[in-house]
Scaffold this motif. Structure first.
Motif, PDB file in Angstrom:
ATOM      1  N   ASN A   4       0.759  -1.284  -0.103  1.00 29.19           N
ATOM      2  CA  ASN A   4      -0.058  -0.012   0.044  1.00 29.19           C
ATOM      3  C   ASN A   4       0.877   1.232  -0.107  1.00 29.19           C
ATOM      4  O   ASN A   4       0.660   2.339  -0.681  1.00 29.19           O
ATOM      5  CB  ASN A   4      -0.890   0.020   1.170  1.00 29.19           C
ATOM      6  CG  ASN A   4      -2.289  -0.833   1.004  1.00 29.19           C
ATOM      7  OD1 ASN A   4      -2.585  -0.898  -0.104  1.00 29.19           O
ATOM      8  ND2 ASN A   4      -2.736  -1.354   2.145  1.00 29.19           N
ATOM      9  N   ASN A   5       1.850   1.352   0.767  1.00 33.04           N
ATOM     10  CA  ASN A   5       2.750   2.497   0.905  1.00 33.04           C
ATOM     11  C   ASN A   5       3.609   2.886  -0.290  1.00 33.04           C
ATOM     12  O   ASN A   5       4.436   3.788  -0.201  1.00 33.04           O
ATOM     13  CB  ASN A   5       3.567   2.399   2.243  1.00 33.04           C
ATOM     14  CG  ASN A   5       4.461   1.405   2.335  1.00 33.04           C
ATOM     15  OD1 ASN A   5       4.376   0.646   1.323  1.00 33.04           O
ATOM     16  ND2 ASN A   5       5.225   1.256   3.357  1.00 33.04           N
ATOM     17  N   ARG A 210       6.200   4.294  -6.028  1.00 30.24           N
ATOM     18  CA  ARG A 210       7.105   5.407  -5.640  1.00 30.24           C
ATOM     19  C   ARG A 210       8.415   5.164  -6.455  1.00 30.24           C
ATOM     20  O   ARG A 210       9.093   6.038  -6.488  1.00 30.24           O
ATOM     21  CB  ARG A 210       7.136   4.839  -3.984  1.00 30.24           C
ATOM     22  CG  ARG A 210       8.240   6.112  -3.216  1.00 30.24           C
ATOM     23  CD  ARG A 210       8.472   5.446  -2.006  1.00 30.24           C
ATOM     24  NE  ARG A 210       7.135   5.768  -0.943  1.00 30.24           N
ATOM     25  CZ  ARG A 210       6.620   6.678  -0.692  1.00 30.24           C
ATOM     26  NH1 ARG A 210       7.330   7.792  -0.538  1.00 30.24           N
ATOM     27  NH2 ARG A 210       5.369   6.543   0.113  1.00 30.24           N
ATOM     28  N   THR A 223       1.078   9.801  -0.198  1.00 31.48           N
ATOM     29  CA  THR A 223       1.084   8.555  -0.477  1.00 31.48           C
ATOM     30  C   THR A 223      -0.349   8.131  -0.125  1.00 31.48           C
ATOM     31  O   THR A 223      -1.028   8.551   0.763  1.00 31.48           O
ATOM     32  CB  THR A 223       2.005   7.819   0.484  1.00 31.48           C
ATOM     33  OG1 THR A 223       3.186   8.245   0.092  1.00 31.48           O
ATOM     34  CG2 THR A 223       2.008   6.357   0.317  1.00 31.48           C
ATOM     35  N   LYS A 225      -2.136   5.248   1.368  1.00 31.11           N
ATOM     36  CA  LYS A 225      -1.863   4.362   2.491  1.00 31.11           C
ATOM     37  C   LYS A 225      -3.148   3.272   2.448  1.00 31.11           C
ATOM     38  O   LYS A 225      -2.736   2.042   2.341  1.00 31.11           O
ATOM     39  CB  LYS A 225      -1.870   4.828   3.925  1.00 31.11           C
ATOM     40  CG  LYS A 225      -0.821   5.698   3.821  1.00 31.11           C
ATOM     41  CD  LYS A 225       0.647   5.247   3.884  1.00 31.11           C
ATOM     42  CE  LYS A 225       0.733   4.403   5.286  1.00 31.11           C
ATOM     43  NZ  LYS A 225       2.206   3.858   5.256  1.00 31.11           N
ATOM     44  N   LYS A 226      -4.247   3.628   2.332  1.00 29.21           N
ATOM     45  CA  LYS A 226      -5.315   2.488   2.254  1.00 29.21           C
ATOM     46  C   LYS A 226      -6.520   3.090   1.547  1.00 29.21           C
ATOM     47  O   LYS A 226      -6.856   4.315   1.847  1.00 29.21           O
ATOM     48  CB  LYS A 226      -5.591   2.051   3.646  1.00 29.21           C
ATOM     49  CG  LYS A 226      -6.549   0.791   3.654  1.00 29.21           C
ATOM     50  CD  LYS A 226      -6.733   0.397   5.085  1.00 29.21           C
ATOM     51  CE  LYS A 226      -7.760  -0.859   5.234  1.00 29.21           C
ATOM     52  NZ  LYS A 226      -7.300  -2.013   4.437  1.00 29.21           N
ATOM     53  N   PHE A 253      -4.540   3.768  11.817  1.00 27.61           N
ATOM     54  CA  PHE A 253      -3.782   4.770  11.406  1.00 27.61           C
ATOM     55  C   PHE A 253      -4.048   5.879  12.317  1.00 27.61           C
ATOM     56  O   PHE A 253      -5.017   6.055  12.885  1.00 27.61           O
ATOM     57  CB  PHE A 253      -4.141   5.303   9.974  1.00 27.61           C
ATOM     58  CG  PHE A 253      -3.860   4.097   8.862  1.00 27.61           C
ATOM     59  CD1 PHE A 253      -2.442   3.969   8.394  1.00 27.61           C
ATOM     60  CD2 PHE A 253      -4.950   3.290   8.469  1.00 27.61           C
ATOM     61  CE1 PHE A 253      -2.286   3.098   7.441  1.00 27.61           C
ATOM     62  CE2 PHE A 253      -4.751   2.352   7.428  1.00 27.61           C
ATOM     63  CZ  PHE A 253      -3.487   2.388   7.068  1.00 27.61           C
ATOM     64  N   GLU A 322       0.652  12.705  10.357  1.00 27.43           N
ATOM     65  CA  GLU A 322       1.220  12.270   9.070  1.00 27.43           C
ATOM     66  C   GLU A 322       0.068  11.779   8.101  1.00 27.43           C
ATOM     67  O   GLU A 322       0.239  11.791   6.681  1.00 27.43           O
ATOM     68  CB  GLU A 322       2.260  11.289   9.019  1.00 27.43           C
ATOM     69  CG  GLU A 322       3.566  11.665   9.781  1.00 27.43           C
ATOM     70  CD  GLU A 322       4.642  10.822   9.457  1.00 27.43           C
ATOM     71  OE1 GLU A 322       4.305   9.414   9.471  1.00 27.43           O
ATOM     72  OE2 GLU A 322       5.850  10.998   9.936  1.00 27.43           O
ATOM     73  N   ASN A 323      -1.236  11.517   8.536  1.00 29.81           N
ATOM     74  CA  ASN A 323      -2.237  11.162   7.796  1.00 29.81           C
ATOM     75  C   ASN A 323      -3.282  11.846   7.946  1.00 29.81           C
ATOM     76  O   ASN A 323      -3.764  12.474   8.888  1.00 29.81           O
ATOM     77  CB  ASN A 323      -2.837   9.788   8.163  1.00 29.81           C
ATOM     78  CG  ASN A 323      -1.458   8.551   8.131  1.00 29.81           C
ATOM     79  OD1 ASN A 323      -0.915   8.604   7.097  1.00 29.81           O
ATOM     80  ND2 ASN A 323      -1.093   7.987   9.284  1.00 29.81           N
ATOM     81  N   GLU A 341      -0.834   9.697   3.275  1.00 32.64           N
ATOM     82  CA  GLU A 341       0.157  10.163   4.104  1.00 32.64           C
ATOM     83  C   GLU A 341       0.829  11.389   3.617  1.00 32.64           C
ATOM     84  O   GLU A 341       0.964  11.381   2.268  1.00 32.64           O
ATOM     85  CB  GLU A 341       0.896   8.959   4.088  1.00 32.64           C
ATOM     86  CG  GLU A 341       1.967   9.218   5.111  1.00 32.64           C
ATOM     87  CD  GLU A 341       3.005   7.931   5.162  1.00 32.64           C
ATOM     88  OE1 GLU A 341       3.173   7.492   6.153  1.00 32.64           O
ATOM     89  OE2 GLU A 341       3.569   7.617   3.940  1.00 32.64           O
TER      90      GLU A 341
END
Length: 344
Positions: A4-5, A210, A223, A225-226, A253, A322-323, A341
């Motif tokens: 995911n990341n 990435r 990013t 993340k999910k 998260f 960060e999220n 993110e």
């Protein structure tokens, strides 16, 4: 399979009555007034002029926004080398509905010989993504995602899935808002829509791994993340259903900001925020549509772009986390939540 990341947003393409810079749209002064309608659907002149007069504005705006994102990421050479590795995704719900209605009505009342065959493509649900594939020479997957006000985030979800599975190397997702009489009549019949409609706009993003962005010497905007999608079918208030899904995300998260953009008319904001507070979720909820008007389609992607502006310190809203959680919901029951993110 890619984690995911590893899926990132590299660039944004945009068009509105306020121009092609999305910051100008987000941070215009309240005293500024412009028409709801986009006068120049292709300011950068990305589209081929041949055949444009037979395409509706939703298709033209989709193509322009998608081309804008491709241009911002300098993908032309990659498209030439491996056109099958780029996917196109249209997160616009029934953008051609009015065209279908007029096409069918003309054929019924005046006869099929009174309908131009050149108008037929505008009656196809996948017209925008298919037209973009033709114009850009892209040969990867291209299709529309119909999930109502959650459509743009659903398109983002599918593009992310294709990247994680290795089907594509780049996903170009776009969504549009086009104002017409058909949509206007729907809004007049819906008492829940207490805000005005948003301006017309087109927004696009490029998703990629990435590693490919790093190879190009560039940093991501954010990013992914999910992404989590649910369908609300239980005999449960929408606010409670949203809380259940948000609390599930909060267990995985850390975030203190929720951006609810796309379908906010399906909830009572006061009840929703009170439920979060009473259950110990200390979060700020931002509703971009309260500022920019209701979106029928592009709200989710606009919410992600707004989250990027928060991360970049360009917004009055601040976060030390960060999220950020971006949320969209449709009155038919679709709910989709996205954790993005901050760039590290």
């Amino acid at each position: 399979m890619t984690a995911n990341n590893d899926i990132v947003i590299s660039v944004i393409g945009f068009n509105s009555p306020y121009g092609t810079e999305i910051d100008n749209y987000f941070f215009r002064k309240e005293s500024e007034t412009k028409a709801l309608i986009i006068e120049d659907h292709d300011p950068q002149k990305f589209l081929k002029p041949k055949g444009q007069r037979f395409l509706n504005k939703a298709t033209l705006l989709y193509c322009n926004a998608a081309f804008h994102a491709i241009h911002n990421r300098s993908l032309s050479s990659i498209i030439n080398e491996a056109p099958e590795r780029i996917g196109l995704y249209d997160g616009t719900e029934l953008s051609n509905l009015e065209d279908c209605f007029i096409f069918d009505l003309t054929a019924k009342n005046q006869g099929p010989d009174r309908v131009s065959p050149m108008k037929a493509p505008s009656t196809i649900a996948n017209a925008a993504a298919s037209q973009m594939a033709i114009q850009a020479g892209i040969k990867g997957p291209n299709f529309s995602v119909c999930a109502g006000m959650a459509g743009s985030l659903q398109a983002l979800d599918i593009a992310s899935l294709h990247l994680k599975q290795g089907i594509t190397d780049y996903g170009v997702i776009a969504s549009t808002e086009v104002r017409n009489e058909y949509q206007g009549s729907i809004r007049r019949g819906n008492e829940a829509l207490h805000r005005p409609a948003s301006t017309e706009l087109g927004i696009a993003m490029v998703l990629e791994r990435r590693e490919t962005l790093s190879e190009a010497g560039r940093k991501p905007l954010a990013t992914i993340k999910k992404i989590h999608s649910e369908t609300h079918t239980e005999d449960l208030p929408t606010e409670a259903f949203l809380y259940q899904n948000i609390s599930g995300m909060a267990a995985l998260f850390s975030f203190d900001t929720i951006i609810f953009s796309g379908g906010t008319s399906v909830i009572d904001e006061t009840i929703f925020e009170e439920m979060l507070r009473k259950n110990g979720l200390s979060t700020s909820v931002i509703y971009p549509e309260n500022l920019f008007g209701d979106n029928d389609n592009a709200g989710g992607m606009l919410g992600i772009a707004y989250a990027v502006s928060v991360f970049e310190g360009k917004s009055i809203h601040k976060t030390d986390q960060e999220n950020i959680l971006v949320l969209s919901a449709d009155k038919a029951g679709t709910v989709i939540l996205t954790i993005i993110e901050k760039t590290k």
